[in-house]
Design an enzyme around this catalytic site. Structure first.
Site, PDB file in Angstrom:
ATOM      1  N   GLU A 271       0.875  -1.229   0.043  1.00  0.00           N
ATOM      2  CA  GLU A 271       0.049   0.122   0.055  1.00  0.00           C
ATOM      3  C   GLU A 271       0.754   1.321  -0.047  1.00  0.00           C
ATOM      4  OE1 GLU A 271      -3.708   0.379  -0.183  1.00  0.00           O
ATOM      5  OE2 GLU A 271      -3.199  -1.787  -0.731  1.00  0.00           O
TER       6      GLU A 271
ATOM      7  N   LYS B 149      -9.941  -2.458 -13.360  1.00  0.00           N
ATOM      8  CA  LYS B 149     -10.074  -1.528 -12.379  1.00  0.00           C
ATOM      9  C   LYS B 149      -8.637  -0.978 -12.272  1.00  0.00           C
ATOM     10  CE  LYS B 149     -13.336  -2.591  -9.279  1.00  0.00           C
ATOM     11  NZ  LYS B 149     -14.027  -2.583  -8.171  1.00  0.00           N
TER      12      LYS B 149
HETATM   13  N1  LIG Z   1      -7.971  -3.710  -9.234  1.00  0.00           N
HETATM   14  C1  LIG Z   1      -8.778  -4.532  -8.651  1.00  0.00           C
HETATM   15  O1  LIG Z   1      -9.811  -4.931  -9.152  1.00  0.00           O
HETATM   16  C2  LIG Z   1      -8.499  -5.055  -7.361  1.00  0.00           C
HETATM   17  C3  LIG Z   1      -8.987  -6.045  -6.782  1.00  0.00           C
HETATM   18  C4  LIG Z   1      -8.635  -6.517  -5.740  1.00  0.00           C
HETATM   19  C5  LIG Z   1      -7.669  -5.836  -4.755  1.00  0.00           C
HETATM   20  N2  LIG Z   1      -6.987  -4.936  -5.409  1.00  0.00           N
HETATM   21  C6  LIG Z   1      -5.879  -4.207  -4.806  1.00  0.00           C
HETATM   22  O2  LIG Z   1      -4.655  -5.020  -4.469  1.00  0.00           O
HETATM   23  C7  LIG Z   1      -4.131  -4.630  -3.114  1.00  0.00           C
HETATM   24  C8  LIG Z   1      -3.556  -5.938  -2.490  1.00  0.00           C
HETATM   25  O3  LIG Z   1      -3.059  -6.771  -3.500  1.00  0.00           O
HETATM   26  P1  LIG Z   1      -2.039  -7.934  -3.023  1.00  0.00           P
HETATM   27  O4  LIG Z   1      -2.741  -8.831  -1.955  1.00  0.00           O
HETATM   28  O5  LIG Z   1      -1.259  -8.265  -4.090  1.00  0.00           O
HETATM   29  O6  LIG Z   1      -1.070  -7.016  -1.781  1.00  0.00           O
HETATM   30  P2  LIG Z   1       0.128  -6.227  -2.232  1.00  0.00           P
HETATM   31  O7  LIG Z   1       0.215  -5.678  -3.459  1.00  0.00           O
HETATM   32  O8  LIG Z   1       0.133  -5.289  -1.111  1.00  0.00           O
HETATM   33  O9  LIG Z   1       1.399  -6.998  -1.950  1.00  0.00           O
HETATM   34  C9  LIG Z   1       1.511  -7.602  -0.801  1.00  0.00           C
HETATM   35  C10 LIG Z   1       3.252  -7.844  -0.152  1.00  0.00           C
HETATM   36  O10 LIG Z   1       3.555  -8.835  -0.944  1.00  0.00           O
HETATM   37  C11 LIG Z   1       4.824  -8.280  -1.900  1.00  0.00           C
HETATM   38  N3  LIG Z   1       5.240  -9.074  -2.984  1.00  0.00           N
HETATM   39  C12 LIG Z   1       4.438  -8.976  -4.023  1.00  0.00           C
HETATM   40  N4  LIG Z   1       4.803 -10.054  -4.711  1.00  0.00           N
HETATM   41  C13 LIG Z   1       5.683 -10.491  -4.245  1.00  0.00           C
HETATM   42  C14 LIG Z   1       6.417 -12.061  -4.395  1.00  0.00           C
HETATM   43  N5  LIG Z   1       6.393 -12.601  -5.470  1.00  0.00           N
HETATM   44  N6  LIG Z   1       7.263 -12.622  -3.304  1.00  0.00           N
HETATM   45  C15 LIG Z   1       7.432 -11.650  -2.310  1.00  0.00           C
HETATM   46  N7  LIG Z   1       6.519 -10.504  -1.961  1.00  0.00           N
HETATM   47  C16 LIG Z   1       6.063 -10.160  -2.764  1.00  0.00           C
HETATM   48  C17 LIG Z   1       4.528  -6.729  -1.884  1.00  0.00           C
HETATM   49  O11 LIG Z   1       5.660  -5.986  -2.122  1.00  0.00           O
HETATM   50  C18 LIG Z   1       3.791  -6.304  -0.571  1.00  0.00           C
HETATM   51  O12 LIG Z   1       4.705  -5.978   0.311  1.00  0.00           O
HETATM   52  C19 LIG Z   1      -5.053  -3.588  -2.749  1.00  0.00           C
HETATM   53  O13 LIG Z   1      -4.272  -2.497  -2.663  1.00  0.00           O
HETATM   54  C20 LIG Z   1      -6.341  -3.948  -3.293  1.00  0.00           C
HETATM   55  O14 LIG Z   1      -7.105  -2.534  -3.100  1.00  0.00           O
HETATM   56  C21 LIG Z   1      -7.364  -4.384  -6.706  1.00  0.00           C
END
Ligand SMILES: NC(=O)c1ccc[n+]([C@@H]2O[C@H](COP(=O)([O-])OP(=O)(O)OC[C@H]3O[C@@H](n4cnc5c(N)ncnc54)[C@H](O)[C@@H]3O)[C@@H](O)[C@H]2O)c1
Length: 397
Positions: free
Chosen positions: A77, A147
Site C-alpha cells: 500500500e 479497475k
Molecule cells: N483492481 C482491482 O480490481 C483490485 C482487486 C482486488 C484488490 N486490489 C488491490 O490489490 C491490493 C492488494 O494486493 P495484494 O494482496 O497483491 O497485496 P500487495 O500488492 O500489497 O502485496 C503484498 C506484499 O507482497 C509483496 N510481494 C508481491 N509479490 C511478491 C512476491 N512474489 N514475493 C514476495 N513478496 C511479494 C509486496 O511488495 C507487498 O509487500 C490492494 O491495494 C487492493 O485494493 C485491486
C-alpha cells in the site's frame, strides 16, 4: 436557436488472461510479443519481487533482444498513492514511451498493478499495459478486471479509472517467494468467491486446505482452484465490467473490510485477511436474520481458521465497522447494497442493516477470536497461531 448532436462514446477493448508457465523460459515469447517498438520495454517492478526476479527478467528480455528499463517501486500500500503515480509519469516521459505500440509491463502485487495501471490509464490519456501478478490475490482478483486506482489519505481506491490491460500473464512460480501471510490473504479472496458465488469452489478449498502450506497452489489441485476462481470472477465481472449495476456478488466481503484494513490500526490487516473477517461478520448477521444456518456459518469459520486467516484485531472498535458500511453506502450511490450469504455458494443484497445488529454481530465475532486465543495451547495471538500453520517453504526458482 438550438442544436443537438447525440454522441455515443463507449470504450471497450478485448483482453486476454493467459496462464503462461514458465513465463520467463527462454523460448516463451509471451511477454515480448505484444507491441511494435523493437529493442526496449519499460518495466515497473514491485520492490519485494525485485531481489528474486529482476536478474531473471533481465536475462529473459536480453535473450529476446530487448533492453528493459526497470522502475522499482515500493511494494504494498505504500506505493498506492498519487506521488508514485506522478513519479511513474515522469519516468514514462523521460523514457519517451510510444503511446500506442509499447506496453508498460507491470510485475508485482495488486498494489503495484493498481498504481502502475492507473498511471498507464492517464498517461497521454491512456497507454497499453501488461499485468504480471506476483501475489495470489493479484492472480485471482486484482489482475482480472479493468479497475486501476490509488488511495488518497486514508480513503482506499478513491481515485482510479476503468482501463483494461492489453494482456494478463499468469505464472504461479512467483508464489515461491511470498510470505505465508500473503498466501493466506489471497486465499481470503478465493474464500469470498466460494462463499458468495460457487459452492464447488468452496468445497475444493475445504478439501485442499491443509496442502496450501507446502504446495502454494502450485500443484494440480491448486491449478484447478485458481482456474475456477478466475472463471467465477469473470462470470461476475463480464456482464457488469463498468459496474453500472452496484449490487455485486463480488462485493461480498467488502462492506466492513475497510475497517479491518484501516491504517490507523497499529497493525492493519492485509486485504484478503480483512475480506475474510468481513465474510464471517456478514455470515453472523445472516444467521441472526435467519438467512443462513448456524452450521454453514460455523463451516465458514472453521475453513477461515484452517486457511491461516486471522481473527479480529484487539484494537478494533465496533464503530469502525459501522463507519465502513456508511462509507460503502456512499460509494454504492446511497444504498447499502450489502451482500449477505444465504448459503454456501449464494448471497443476496440488503439495504436495511441496522447499527445495533452489526455491532452485536461484531461483538460475537470478536468474542470468538478471544475464545480461540484462549484455547490456543501456545497462547499465541490468533493471527500468529494461524500463520504458524502455514509454514514458509522456500522454493526458489
Ligand atoms: N483492481 C482491482 O480490481 C483490485 C482487486 C482486488 C484488490 N486490489 C488491490 O490489490 C491490493 C492488494 O494486493 P495484494 O494482496 O497483491 O497485496 P500487495 O500488492 O500489497 O502485496 C503484498 C506484499 O507482497 C509483496 N510481494 C508481491 N509479490 C511478491 C512476491 N512474489 N514475493 C514476495 N513478496 C511479494 C509486496 O511488495 C507487498 O509487500 C490492494 O491495494 C487492493 O485494493 C485491486
Amino acid at each position: 436557436m438550438s442544436s443537438r448532436w447525440p454522441v455515443t462514446a463507449c470504450s471497450v477493448a478485448p483482453y486476454e488472461i493467459r496462464v503462461c508457465e514458465p513465463l520467463l523460459a527462454e523460448g516463451n515469447r509471451a511477454l515480448t510479443e505484444y507491441g511494435h517498438v523493437p529493442g526496449r520495454r519499460f518495466v515497473i517492478l514491485d520492490s519485494a519481487v525485485a531481489p528474486s526476479w529482476q536478474d531473471r527478467l533481465l536475462s529473459y528480455f536480453r535473450a529476446h533482444g530487448i533492453q528493459p528499463t526497470f522502475m522499482v517501486v515500493p511494494g504494498g500500500e505504500q506505493c498506492k498513492n498519487l506521488e508514485t503515480v506522478g513519479a511513474i509519469i515522469h519516468r514514462l516521459r523521460q523514457f519517451g514511451l510510444d503511446r500506442r505500440n509499447e506496453p508498460v509491463i507491470l510485475v508485482g502485487g495488486g498494489a503495484v498493478l493498481d498504481t502502475g495501471g492507473f498511471a498507464a490509464s492517464i498517461y497521454r490519456r491512456g497507454v497499453p499495459f501488461i499485468r504480471v501478478p506476483t501475489t495470489l490475490l493479484a492472480y485471482v482478483d486484482a489482475s482480472v478486471g479493468i479497475k486501476t486506482g490509488v488511495n488518497v489519505g486514508t480513503a482506499k481506491n478513491l481515485v482510479g479509472a476503468f482501463h483494461p490491460p492489453a494482456l494478463v500473464l499468469l505464472d504461479r512460480e512467483f508464489f515461491s517467494s511470498l510470505s505465508p501471510r500473503d498466501i493466506a490473504s489471497g486465499l481470503g479472496e478465493i474464500l469470498k468467491l466460494g462463499l458468495g458465488c460457487d459452492e464447488d469452489l468452496f468445497d475444493m478449498l475445504d478439501a485442499a486446505a491443509d496442502t496450501f502450506a507446502t504446495t502454494r497452489l502450485r500443484d494440480a489441485a491448486g491449478f484447478t482452484i485458481l482456474a475456477r476462481s478466475i472463471e467465477v470472477m469473470l462470470d461476475e465481472l463480464r456482464p457488469n465490467i463498468f459496474e453500472r449495476e452496484l449490487c455485486r456478488r463480488v462485493d461480498l466481503g467488502h462492506t466492513f473490510s475497510q475497517a479491518f484494513e484501516m491504517s490507523s490500526l497499529a497493525d492493519p490487516l492485509l486485504h484478503g485477511e480483512a475480506v475474510a473477517l468481513d465474510l464471517n461478520l456478514s455470515a453472523l448477521i445472516s444467521v441472526r436474520r435467519g438467512l443462513l444456518s448456524e452450521k454453514e456459518s460455523a463451516r465458514l469459520a472453521n475453513l477461515t481458521d484452517e486457511l491461516g486467516l486471522p481473527g479480529v484485531p484487539p484494537a478494533m472498535q465496533p464503530p469502525a465497522v459501522w463507519d465502513s458500511l456508511t462509507e460503502r453506502t456512499q460509494h454504492r450511490a446511497g444504498r447499502q447494497r450489502a451482500p449477505l450469504p444465504l448459503r454456501i455458494g449464494e448471497c443476496t443484497s440488503v439495504d436495511d442493516l441496522r447499527e445495533d445488529e452489526v455491532v452485536d454481530a461484531f461483538r460475537e465475532l470478536a468474542a470468538r477470536t478471544t475464545a480461540a486465543a484462549t484455547a490456543d495451547s501456545a497462547t499465541r495471538p490468533p493471527r500468529q497461531a494461524a500463520a504458524a500453520r502455514l509454514k514458509h517453504v522456500e522454493e526458489r526458482p
